[in-house]
Design an enzyme around this catalytic site. Structure first.
Site, PDB file in Angstrom:
ATOM      1  N   ASN A   3       0.869  -1.186   0.000  1.00  0.00           N
ATOM      2  CA  ASN A   3       0.000   0.000   0.000  1.00  0.00           C
ATOM      3  C   ASN A   3       0.903   1.232   0.000  1.00  0.00           C
ATOM      4  OD1 ASN A   3      -1.786   2.066   0.541  1.00  0.00           O
ATOM      5  ND2 ASN A   3      -2.307   1.359   2.619  1.00  0.00           N
ATOM      6  N   LYS A  16       0.117   4.256  -0.302  1.00  0.00           N
ATOM      7  CA  LYS A  16      -0.531   5.462   0.267  1.00  0.00           C
ATOM      8  C   LYS A  16      -0.294   6.657  -0.657  1.00  0.00           C
ATOM      9  CE  LYS A  16      -0.266   3.337   4.771  1.00  0.00           C
ATOM     10  NZ  LYS A  16      -0.146   3.461   6.209  1.00  0.00           N
ATOM     11  N   HIS A  50      -9.616   1.228   4.923  1.00  0.00           N
ATOM     12  CA  HIS A  50      -8.337   1.412   5.617  1.00  0.00           C
ATOM     13  C   HIS A  50      -8.548   2.355   6.795  1.00  0.00           C
ATOM     14  CE1 HIS A  50      -4.231   2.645   6.489  1.00  0.00           C
ATOM     15  NE2 HIS A  50      -3.850   1.553   5.874  1.00  0.00           N
ATOM     16  N   GLU A 103      -6.930   4.751   7.854  1.00  0.00           N
ATOM     17  CA  GLU A 103      -6.723   6.183   7.539  1.00  0.00           C
ATOM     18  C   GLU A 103      -7.961   6.765   6.863  1.00  0.00           C
ATOM     19  OE1 GLU A 103      -2.938   5.680   5.565  1.00  0.00           O
ATOM     20  OE2 GLU A 103      -2.056   5.160   7.492  1.00  0.00           O
ATOM     21  N   GLU A 142      -5.397  -4.809  10.831  1.00  0.00           N
ATOM     22  CA  GLU A 142      -4.378  -3.777  11.021  1.00  0.00           C
ATOM     23  C   GLU A 142      -4.650  -3.016  12.310  1.00  0.00           C
ATOM     24  OE1 GLU A 142      -2.387  -2.654   7.050  1.00  0.00           O
ATOM     25  OE2 GLU A 142      -4.127  -1.362   7.287  1.00  0.00           O
ATOM     26  N   GLY A 166       2.484   2.483  10.726  1.00  0.00           N
ATOM     27  CA  GLY A 166       3.415   3.582  10.515  1.00  0.00           C
ATOM     28  C   GLY A 166       4.145   4.016  11.773  1.00  0.00           C
ATOM     29  N   SER A 178       3.412  -1.953  10.304  1.00  0.00           N
ATOM     30  CA  SER A 178       4.869  -2.003  10.464  1.00  0.00           C
ATOM     31  C   SER A 178       5.470  -3.364  10.102  1.00  0.00           C
ATOM     32  CB  SER A 178       5.275  -1.576  11.881  1.00  0.00           C
ATOM     33  OG  SER A 178       4.862  -0.235  12.131  1.00  0.00           O
TER      34      SER A 178
END
Ligand code: PGA
Length: 265
Positions: A16, A18, A106, A108, A178, A184, A224
């Site tokens: 991904n 991003k 996701h 985010e 996740e 991250g 991560s």
């Protein structure tokens, strides 16, 4: 419910990207990745890359021209096919670019752009209707984990995001667990925590859609993932793949994750 991985659950390693890499950088990255992987590497894993929308056509062209068996993926889409939705991209547009996998929900998107389970459910159904495979993301915040509410959060996301989706369709999908606190941050869930939640997800799916569906569903871990921790994460019985953010931007790192089996004890 925790089971030995059936052969039908070919591991899926997804990158991904991003909001990183313009289309020139994307071409370089996909060319380096194709070069770093050998034809036999694809016998063991499925690989997808999820560049920004503006890179999709460029990456598609490289993959096609060089006959690279990496699947093209997207990071998001709208649920309608076309219309007055300024700034949005439809599933039909992605399918036309040979996109195979679309990430939906996701964290985010959920946290920064207000996507609810209902919105995620609509997107997921639209992706399926366009003939692509959704990668449905679920996961808890650190507060939720510390409060012992991680499983309840994930259960709610599964129920809401997959509402009205039939068993045979769920069986062919991908869920990515996740934990938000691991995305991250350099913090990875321990492989046993990750395994525990992935097994939990599989058993919740079994409760609603049946054991066969749960046994076929591929569940990725994301948060991560790096070349150093991928081998152990991937050795867990209910982890069938990885959704990789930061480490997927560097072709050599991502290639090492794809080839995690070479580094397993
Ligand atoms: P990360 O991102 O690997 O950079 O933690 C994972 C993701 O958000 O999918």
């Amino acid at each position: 419910m925790s089971s030995k991985k059936p052969d039908s659950r070919t591991p899926l390693i997804s990158g991904n990207w991003k909001m990183n890499h313009n289309h020139f950088e994307a071409i370089q990255t996909i060319q380096k990745l194709a070069y770093a992987l050998n034809p036999e590497d694809y016998d063991h894993v499925d690989v997808s890359v999820h560049p920004p929308f503006t890179d999709l056509r460029s990456v598609q062209t490289v993959l096609q021209a060089d006959e690279v068996p990496i699947s093209l993926g997207a990071q998001n889409c709208h649920w309608e096919t076309s219309g007055a939705f300024t700034g949005e991209i439809s599933p039909a547009m992605l399918a036309k670019l040979d996109v195979s996998y679309v990430i939906v929900g996701h964290s985010e998107r959920r946290e920064l752009f207000g996507e609810t389970d209902e919105i995620v459910n609509r997107k997921l159904k639209a992706v399926l209707a366009a003939g692509m495979t959704p990668i449905l993301c679920v996961g808890e915040t650190l507060d939720e984990r510390q409060a012992g509410a991680a499983e309840a959060k994930v259960d709610g996301q599964i129920a809401g995001s997959l509402a009205g989706v039939k068993a045979d369709v769920v069986a062919a999908m991908v869920v990515a667990y996740e934990p938000i606190w691991a995305i991250g941050t350099g913090e990875t869930a321990t492989s046993s925590d990750a395994q525990q939640m992935c097994a939990h997800i599989r058993s919740r799916v079994a409760d609603t859609w049946g054991a066969d569906t749960a046994g076929s569903l591929r569940i990725q871990y994301g948060g991560s993932v790096k070349p150093s921790n991928a081998p152990e994460l991937m050795s867990q019985p209910d982890i069938d793949g990885a959704l990789v953010g930061g480490a997927s931007l560097v072709a050599d790192d991502f290639a090492r994750i794809v080839n995690y089996r070479l580094y397993q004890a």
